[in-house]
Write a protein that holds these residues in place. Structure first.
Motif, PDB file in Angstrom:
ATOM      1  N   VAL A  92       0.880  -1.233  -0.175  1.00 20.22           N
ATOM      2  CA  VAL A  92      -0.361  -0.031  -0.178  1.00 20.22           C
ATOM      3  C   VAL A  92       0.754   0.921   0.173  1.00 20.22           C
ATOM      4  CG1 VAL A  92      -0.581   0.000   2.914  1.00 20.22           C
ATOM      5  CG2 VAL A  92      -1.975   1.486   1.069  1.00 20.22           C
ATOM      6  N   VAL A  93       0.348   2.220  -0.787  1.00 23.47           N
ATOM      7  CA  VAL A  93       1.287   3.737  -0.387  1.00 23.47           C
ATOM      8  C   VAL A  93       0.302   4.710  -0.394  1.00 23.47           C
ATOM      9  CG1 VAL A  93       2.278   5.368  -2.162  1.00 23.47           C
ATOM     10  CG2 VAL A  93       1.853   2.954  -3.055  1.00 23.47           C
ATOM     11  N   VAL A  94       0.726   5.035   1.107  1.00 24.37           N
ATOM     12  CA  VAL A  94      -0.534   5.993   2.033  1.00 24.37           C
ATOM     13  C   VAL A  94       0.167   7.749   1.159  1.00 24.37           C
ATOM     14  CG1 VAL A  94      -1.203   7.464   3.703  1.00 24.37           C
ATOM     15  CG2 VAL A  94      -0.307   4.693   3.391  1.00 24.37           C
ATOM     16  N   GLY A  95      -0.321   8.903   0.521  1.00 25.26           N
ATOM     17  CA  GLY A  95       0.718  10.137   0.872  1.00 25.26           C
ATOM     18  C   GLY A  95      -0.077  10.796   1.542  1.00 25.26           C
ATOM     19  N   PRO A 114      -3.029  -0.609  -3.324  1.00 27.70           N
ATOM     20  CA  PRO A 114      -3.559   0.291  -2.825  1.00 27.70           C
ATOM     21  C   PRO A 114      -3.069   1.321  -2.836  1.00 27.70           C
ATOM     22  CG  PRO A 114      -4.103  -2.098  -2.263  1.00 27.70           C
ATOM     23  CD  PRO A 114      -2.748  -2.055  -2.880  1.00 27.70           C
ATOM     24  N   THR A 115      -4.308   2.397  -2.326  1.00 25.26           N
ATOM     25  CA  THR A 115      -3.599   3.562  -1.992  1.00 25.26           C
ATOM     26  C   THR A 115      -4.575   4.606  -1.447  1.00 25.26           C
ATOM     27  OG1 THR A 115      -4.563   4.524  -4.303  1.00 25.26           O
ATOM     28  CG2 THR A 115      -2.546   4.109  -4.115  1.00 25.26           C
ATOM     29  N   LEU A 116      -3.963   5.459  -0.345  1.00 31.72           N
ATOM     30  CA  LEU A 116      -4.961   6.103  -0.334  1.00 31.72           C
ATOM     31  C   LEU A 116      -4.190   7.344   0.597  1.00 31.72           C
ATOM     32  CD1 LEU A 116      -5.116   5.734   4.136  1.00 31.72           C
ATOM     33  CD2 LEU A 116      -4.432   3.511   2.591  1.00 31.72           C
ATOM     34  N   LEU A 117      -5.038   8.762   0.685  1.00 35.42           N
ATOM     35  CA  LEU A 117      -4.903  10.322   1.013  1.00 35.42           C
ATOM     36  C   LEU A 117      -4.716  10.123   2.708  1.00 35.42           C
ATOM     37  CD1 LEU A 117      -6.121  11.948  -1.609  1.00 35.42           C
ATOM     38  CD2 LEU A 117      -3.321  11.246  -1.238  1.00 35.42           C
ATOM     39  N   HIS A 118      -4.270  11.439   3.225  1.00 38.68           N
ATOM     40  CA  HIS A 118      -4.125  11.858   4.438  1.00 38.68           C
ATOM     41  C   HIS A 118      -4.588  13.362   4.557  1.00 38.68           C
ATOM     42  CE1 HIS A 118      -4.077  13.642   9.040  1.00 38.68           C
ATOM     43  NE2 HIS A 118      -4.573  12.132   9.123  1.00 38.68           N
ATOM     44  N   ALA A 137      -9.032   6.098  -0.761  1.00 35.70           N
ATOM     45  CA  ALA A 137     -10.184   6.568   0.587  1.00 35.70           C
ATOM     46  C   ALA A 137      -9.044   7.521   0.546  1.00 35.70           C
ATOM     47  CB  ALA A 137     -10.170   5.452   1.392  1.00 35.70           C
ATOM     48  N   VAL A 138      -9.916   8.369   1.533  1.00 33.88           N
ATOM     49  CA  VAL A 138      -9.170   9.956   1.838  1.00 33.88           C
ATOM     50  C   VAL A 138      -9.521   9.574   3.354  1.00 33.88           C
ATOM     51  CG1 VAL A 138      -8.995  12.306   1.516  1.00 33.88           C
ATOM     52  CG2 VAL A 138      -9.643  10.856  -0.458  1.00 33.88           C
ATOM     53  N   ALA A 139      -8.584  10.470   3.974  1.00 37.39           N
ATOM     54  CA  ALA A 139      -8.670   9.667   5.649  1.00 37.39           C
ATOM     55  C   ALA A 139      -8.853  11.974   5.898  1.00 37.39           C
ATOM     56  CB  ALA A 139      -7.731   9.437   6.285  1.00 37.39           C
ATOM     57  N   ALA A 140      -9.614  11.882   6.430  1.00 37.29           N
ATOM     58  CA  ALA A 140     -10.020  13.265   7.422  1.00 37.29           C
ATOM     59  C   ALA A 140      -9.234  14.093   8.916  1.00 37.29           C
ATOM     60  CB  ALA A 140     -11.232  13.622   6.117  1.00 37.29           C
ATOM     61  N   SER A 141      -8.913  15.333   8.494  1.00 36.69           N
ATOM     62  CA  SER A 141      -8.640  15.738   9.505  1.00 36.69           C
ATOM     63  C   SER A 141      -9.233  16.115  10.692  1.00 36.69           C
ATOM     64  CB  SER A 141      -7.024  16.154  10.592  1.00 36.69           C
ATOM     65  OG  SER A 141      -6.026  15.550   9.693  1.00 36.69           O
ATOM     66  N   MET A 355      -7.108   1.971   8.542  1.00 36.69           N
ATOM     67  CA  MET A 355      -7.314   2.393   7.142  1.00 36.69           C
ATOM     68  C   MET A 355      -6.684   2.087   5.911  1.00 36.69           C
ATOM     69  SD  MET A 355      -8.863   6.058   7.550  1.00 36.69           S
ATOM     70  CE  MET A 355      -9.609   6.343   5.284  1.00 36.69           C
ATOM     71  N   VAL A 356      -5.017   1.723   6.654  1.00 31.32           N
ATOM     72  CA  VAL A 356      -4.001   1.038   5.988  1.00 31.32           C
ATOM     73  C   VAL A 356      -4.045  -0.306   5.141  1.00 31.32           C
ATOM     74  CG1 VAL A 356      -1.311   0.760   5.639  1.00 31.32           C
ATOM     75  CG2 VAL A 356      -1.687   3.248   6.209  1.00 31.32           C
ATOM     76  N   GLU A 357      -4.263  -1.375   6.753  1.00 31.41           N
ATOM     77  CA  GLU A 357      -4.363  -2.712   6.763  1.00 31.41           C
ATOM     78  C   GLU A 357      -5.659  -2.571   6.170  1.00 31.41           C
ATOM     79  OE1 GLU A 357      -2.282  -4.174  10.365  1.00 31.41           O
ATOM     80  OE2 GLU A 357      -4.185  -3.535  10.426  1.00 31.41           O
ATOM     81  N   ALA A 358      -6.693  -2.209   5.532  1.00 27.33           N
ATOM     82  CA  ALA A 358      -8.269  -2.834   5.400  1.00 27.33           C
ATOM     83  C   ALA A 358      -7.807  -2.124   3.748  1.00 27.33           C
ATOM     84  CB  ALA A 358      -9.090  -1.509   5.864  1.00 27.33           C
TER      85      ALA A 358
END
Length: 368
Positions: A92-95, A114-118, A137-141, A355-358
């Motif tokens: 997975v790659v997280v940006g 798999p990718t997601l953003l924070h 997916a996008v994770a919001a603060s 979220m990363v693991e999912a």
């Protein structure tokens, strides 16, 4: 499938610190972490728990020539990231935003990984906004994330902004408002970064408070090096007990004994204030990209945890009036503490790791 997560972040503390928090959490869960950033990010990454680092400078520019140079730099970064992801077999790659995060995410998307953003701020940043329609997916603060492209909203999950463990520990401590005649502890942050309002106007505003209130103040002030002596002189003339320095390294300890924080409204600042349940007077940086600091501050203000004064309105007189209404009213400070805590999302790091693991399991199954 190896448990490798590539964490991609632009070269600012605002991007790098949440990325480091995630990296530590993933490492504790048995993941291998690789950091992709630019040369600026390296200055924040001395303690980053990554087994490998990928240098992905991605230039930006204006005008036809600048845009062409940026395009070449991003293309070069994508090629380098593509080879690294293939070699690492990244799960997975997280940006975390910032232009240097783009090449790693583009490479991952091209390989079907798999990718997601924070997103740390209340407004989706330029790079995250550009890539958000394509990631998983996008994770919001913050609640009510702004500038979300059409069709992306359903994939946005509110989790909060990862904070350091020593800040997280403050969530469980009760806030003690100042007593009727006891000392009032004020922490002024952000002045070390060249903010004239914080280094100059705030000390003058505190000095203009009525004498009985001034004598109770115990101020800790971050100040620009070139204004340090002037700041100390203002406090000394007003007979305010104050410590002024360009930088405070023990922020959690200082926050634990503070009654009111005065500062800017960066994402990390607002998140830490909420978790620490601290009342604040926030002066958003008006030149922040897409006015995101104002929206960060608004989130705390709407929860009752902060008072916001816009930079153009932050005169000494206006700040003095705001400080008088806060410091002279311990009942209000206690209520603001409760408001700040109501906005806190203290378990953001663990939720982001979930979220990363999912994301990885959706593609590679439960063994990841």
């Amino acid at each position: 499938m190896s448990k490798v997560c590539v964490v991609a972040a632009g070269g600012t503390g605002g991007h790098m610190f949440p990325a480091e928090a995630l990296a530590r959490e993933l490492a504790e869960r048995g993941w291998r972490v690789v950091l992709a950033t630019d040369h600026r990010g390296e200055s924040y990454a001395q303690a980053f728990p990554a087994e490998e680092r990928i240098a992905l400078d991605a230039a930006t520019g204006r005008g036809p020539v600048g845009m062409a140079k940026a395009g070449v730099a991003i293309t070069r970064g994508v090629v380098k990231a593509w080879a690294a992801l293939k070699r690492l077999d990244a799960a997975v790659v997280v940006g975390f935003g910032g232009y240097p995060s783009a090449p790693a995410l583009l490479a991952a998307l091209s390989q079907g990984r798999p990718t997601l953003l924070h997103e740390q701020n209340s407004v989706l940043g330029r790079t995250n906004r550009w890539l958000s329609p394509y990631v998983g997916a996008v994770a919001a603060s913050f609640p009510n994330l702004r500038m979300v492209p059409s069709g992306v909203g359903a994939r946005v999950t509110l989790i909060g902004n990862p904070v350091r463990p020593d800040i997280r520990a403050l969530f469980d401590r009760p806030y003690a408002a100042p007593t009727a005649r006891g000392p009032i502890h004020v922490l002024v942050t952000g002045g070390s970064q060249g903010a004239r309002i914080l280094s100059e106007a705030v000390p003058q505003a505190l000095a203009a408070l009525p004498e009985p209130l001034r004598k109770r103040l115990r101020v800790q002030q971050q100040s620009r090096a070139e204004t340090l002596e002037a700041t100390r002189a203002v406090y000394a003339a007003a007979e305010i007990e104050a410590e002024a320095a360009p930088f405070f390294g023990d922020m959690a300890r200082r926050l634990s004994g503070t009654h009111l924080v005065i500062g800017r409204a960066g994402a990390s600042t607002c998140s830490e204030l909420a978790v620490a349940a601290l009342p604040s007077l926030l002066i958003p940086l008006k030149i922040a990209m897409d006015d995101h600091q104002r929206f960060n501050a608004l989130s705390l203000a709407e929860a009752g945890g902060a008072e916001m004064v816009l930079e153009d309105e932050a005169t000494v007189e206006r700040l003095t009036a705001a400080l008088l209404s806060l410091l002279g009213n311990p009942v209000r400070l206690a209520a603001m503490s409760g408001g700040a805590k109501s906005a806190a999302l203290p378990d953001a790091t663990a939720k982001l790791a979930d979220m990363v693991e999912a994301a990885a399991r959706q593609v590679f199954g439960p063994g990841v």
